[in-house]
Design a protein around this motif. Structure first.
Motif, PDB file in Angstrom:
ATOM      1  N   GLU A 296      77.830 -29.446 -27.498  1.00 17.35           N
ATOM      2  CA  GLU A 296      77.172 -28.353 -28.225  1.00 17.35           C
ATOM      3  C   GLU A 296      78.169 -27.402 -28.874  1.00 17.35           C
ATOM      4  OE1 GLU A 296      76.527 -24.951 -24.788  1.00 17.35           O
ATOM      5  OE2 GLU A 296      74.829 -25.740 -25.902  1.00 17.35           O
ATOM      6  N   GLY A 297      79.431 -27.462 -28.411  1.00 18.57           N
ATOM      7  CA  GLY A 297      80.450 -26.622 -29.036  1.00 18.57           C
ATOM      8  C   GLY A 297      80.651 -26.923 -30.507  1.00 18.57           C
ATOM      9  N   LEU A 298      80.257 -28.119 -30.917  1.00 16.08           N
ATOM     10  CA  LEU A 298      80.373 -28.481 -32.330  1.00 16.08           C
ATOM     11  C   LEU A 298      79.394 -27.705 -33.206  1.00 16.08           C
ATOM     12  CD1 LEU A 298      80.695 -32.347 -31.922  1.00 16.08           C
ATOM     13  CD2 LEU A 298      82.480 -30.812 -32.791  1.00 16.08           C
ATOM     14  N   PHE A 299      78.321 -27.199 -32.591  1.00 11.75           N
ATOM     15  CA  PHE A 299      77.246 -26.593 -33.364  1.00 11.75           C
ATOM     16  C   PHE A 299      77.097 -25.089 -33.161  1.00 11.75           C
ATOM     17  CE2 PHE A 299      75.642 -30.928 -32.051  1.00 11.75           C
ATOM     18  CZ  PHE A 299      76.034 -31.552 -33.228  1.00 11.75           C
ATOM     19  N   ARG A 300      77.748 -24.542 -32.128  1.00 10.85           N
ATOM     20  CA  ARG A 300      77.493 -23.135 -31.788  1.00 10.85           C
ATOM     21  C   ARG A 300      77.769 -22.185 -32.941  1.00 10.85           C
ATOM     22  NH1 ARG A 300      79.996 -23.962 -26.472  1.00 10.85           N
ATOM     23  NH2 ARG A 300      81.859 -23.010 -27.356  1.00 10.85           N
ATOM     24  N   LEU A 301      78.865 -22.400 -33.650  1.00 15.30           N
ATOM     25  CA  LEU A 301      79.204 -21.492 -34.746  1.00 15.30           C
ATOM     26  C   LEU A 301      78.103 -21.447 -35.799  1.00 15.30           C
ATOM     27  CD1 LEU A 301      82.997 -22.219 -35.335  1.00 15.30           C
ATOM     28  CD2 LEU A 301      81.989 -20.119 -34.470  1.00 15.30           C
TER      29      LEU A 301
ATOM     30  N   PHE B 252      70.956 -31.300 -36.326  1.00 18.61           N
ATOM     31  CA  PHE B 252      71.220 -30.543 -35.095  1.00 18.61           C
ATOM     32  C   PHE B 252      70.458 -29.224 -35.062  1.00 18.61           C
ATOM     33  CE2 PHE B 252      74.589 -28.738 -37.836  1.00 18.61           C
ATOM     34  CZ  PHE B 252      74.412 -27.387 -37.605  1.00 18.61           C
ATOM     35  N   TRP B 253      70.019 -28.730 -36.232  1.00 15.14           N
ATOM     36  CA  TRP B 253      69.322 -27.453 -36.280  1.00 15.14           C
ATOM     37  C   TRP B 253      68.047 -27.478 -35.444  1.00 15.14           C
ATOM     38  CZ3 TRP B 253      71.190 -23.017 -37.947  1.00 15.14           C
ATOM     39  CH2 TRP B 253      70.318 -21.941 -38.103  1.00 15.14           C
TER      40      TRP B 253
END
Length: 465
Positions: free
Chosen positions: A330-335, A279-280
């Motif tokens: 995308e909320g899974l990756f924002r942090l 995802f990066w």
């Protein structure tokens, strides 16, 4: 040794080239510091001798061109027998000493052995700044062809689509490689001190991540408060499958045939390449897949739409590891994208992501309860005020960069620096006048006085009167 017109070596500038100082631009913020950290004190004569010694039959260097990027200084040498070589020296903040150079060399040789991606051959290198040159360096063959950005404006829509397809057919070979963990590639014989390593076949290993976000590379971060974990890191989730990809895939790093720009002749600048969660790379859209209009208000052209669609199709079918995370929430990756930037952005942005994640916990399909509790109403109101101020600062930086034709860090070409400084002051005075004339600002207005404006202004200003 002859050089250019046969003049003696050892001068500070040689035929108009200053090999040590940064000369490609100036900064509207911290200009002296930015240029200072890009100075490289090394033995240019010795570097020239190194390059000349790599080519049998060459007697002298006929020409040298200096180029400068964000993290390196590059010298393109042309010898008397028309041989060409590229020598690249890293700035001190490019990454951890020794590791960044050693990892790049290992990554290039790993890719050359395991893929058909055209990457110039490494002729000589050193990760020891105490060598006779006085700097870490990599000397490579000069890549054949021309930079894609030079050909792009003159290519037809069909040519652009074929070129994008060719790029991703090559890069598919990289993303299809399976890795057991996250980190950076090294030779198994590299002296990595006490860092942990994981062996990989072919004489390579996975070792510490050499990305600048994991190191205190001259920007005064918080690492003095604890020992950072440099990796390698274990795989944690299928959506975060360990993936190697190019760290800066843009037209300037892609070379194509001068006769047929749909043929890829080289992909360069693999510095800081690393094995990351898939995802990066998902949101890193290269410049050949985005709108090329000169004005932000201009409508995308037919070619722009074609390139965007070609990019989406190529990533979906050729590099599905990169495309799959883009289909997820995308909320899974924002942090993960923002947590490492607190040293630069402050805690407000990261806190905002924690709050939003907590609110969306169930919708994200996460089990158990969120470990981060939502703030009480009073703290929530305070956070909203701070976050509006943060957003105002980011929007101001973006707007000013566009208006001043500068990079987000204030970089401008040297010929435009004086004019940009004057315009920067004019814009500040104009905004300050508007702030002072606003006698009754809204309660949620983040900029209420001169102090607030100065606090978020991204570029240098004179002291208050």
């Amino acid at each position: 040794m002859q050089f250019f017109t046969g003049r003696a070596m050892g001068q500070v500038t040689v035929h108009g080239i200053d090999p040590h100082s940064y000369t490609s631009g100036r900064w509207l913020r911290n200009d002296d510091h930015e240029r200072h950290i890009r100075r490289i004190d090394f033995d240019f004569d010795e570097l020239c001798r190194k390059v000349l010694g790599l080519f049998d039959g060459a007697k002298y260097i006929r020409n040298c061109e200096k180029k400068e990027g964000g993290f390196n200084r590059v010298f393109i040498f042309t010898l008397d027998d028309d041989s060409r070589a590229v020598a690249r020296l890293p700035f001190t903040f490019a990454g951890p000493a020794k590791l960044t150079t050693a990892s790049e060399v290992a990554t290039i040789q790993y890719l050359q052995r395991n893929t058909s991606i055209p990457i110039p051959k490494i002729l000589d290198w050193s990760d020891d700044a105490m060598n006779c040159v006085g700097s870490e360096y990599i000397v490579m063959e000069h890549v054949s062809g021309v930079q894609l950005h030079q050909k792009w404006p003159y290519m037809s829509g069909d040519q652009k689509v074929k070129c994008i397809d060719a790029i991703y057919r090559k890069l598919k070979e990289v993303t299809d490689i399976d890795f057991p963990a996250y980190g950076s590639l090294y030779f198994s014989t590299s002296p990595l001190r006490s860092f942990a390593t994981l062996p990989i076949e072919g004489g390579f290993c996975l070792g510490p991540h050499c990305g600048t976000r994991y190191w205190n590379c001259g920007d005064g971060r918080y690492y003095n408060h604890g020992v950072p974990n440099h990796g390698p890191y274990s795989r944690v989730h299928d959506a975060a499958v360990p993936t190697l990809f190019h760290p800066d895939l843009h037209k300037r790093n892609i070379f194509v045939s001068d006769d047929d720009p749909t043929i890829i002749t080289g992909i360069v600048d693999w510095q800081s390449s690393s094995i990351e969660p898939a995802f990066w790379y998902a949101d890193e859209i290269p410049d050949f897949a985005t709108c090329s209009s000169s004005s932000a208000s201009s409508a995308p052209s037919v070619d722009d739409d074609l390139c965007t669609k070609a990019y989406e199709i190529c990533t979906q079918f050729l590099t599905p590891r990169l495309a799959r995370p883009r289909l997820m929430n995308e909320g899974l990756f924002r942090l993960f994208r923002y947590c490492y930037r607190t040293w630069k952005d402050g805690a407000v942005a990261f806190r905002h992501e924690l709050i939003e994640t907590s609110k969306d916990w169930e919708d994200l399909g996460l089990s158990d309860s969120c470990p981060f509790p939502l703030p009480d109403p009073e703290d929530a109101d305070l956070h909203q005020k701070e976050y509006r101020r943060f957003e105002a600062a980011q929007n101001l930086k973006c707007d000013l960069s566009n208006l001043l034709d500068s990079a987000s860090d204030g970089w401008v070409p040297p010929e435009g620096w004086e004019a940009s400084k004057i315009e920067n002051m004019a814009m500040f005075k104009g905004m300050l006048k508007a702030v002072k004339e606003n006698k009754d600002p809204d309660d949620d207005e983040p900029i209420r006085n001169e102090g607030d404006l100065r606090d978020i202004w991204p570029f240098d200003l004179p002291e208050e009167d």
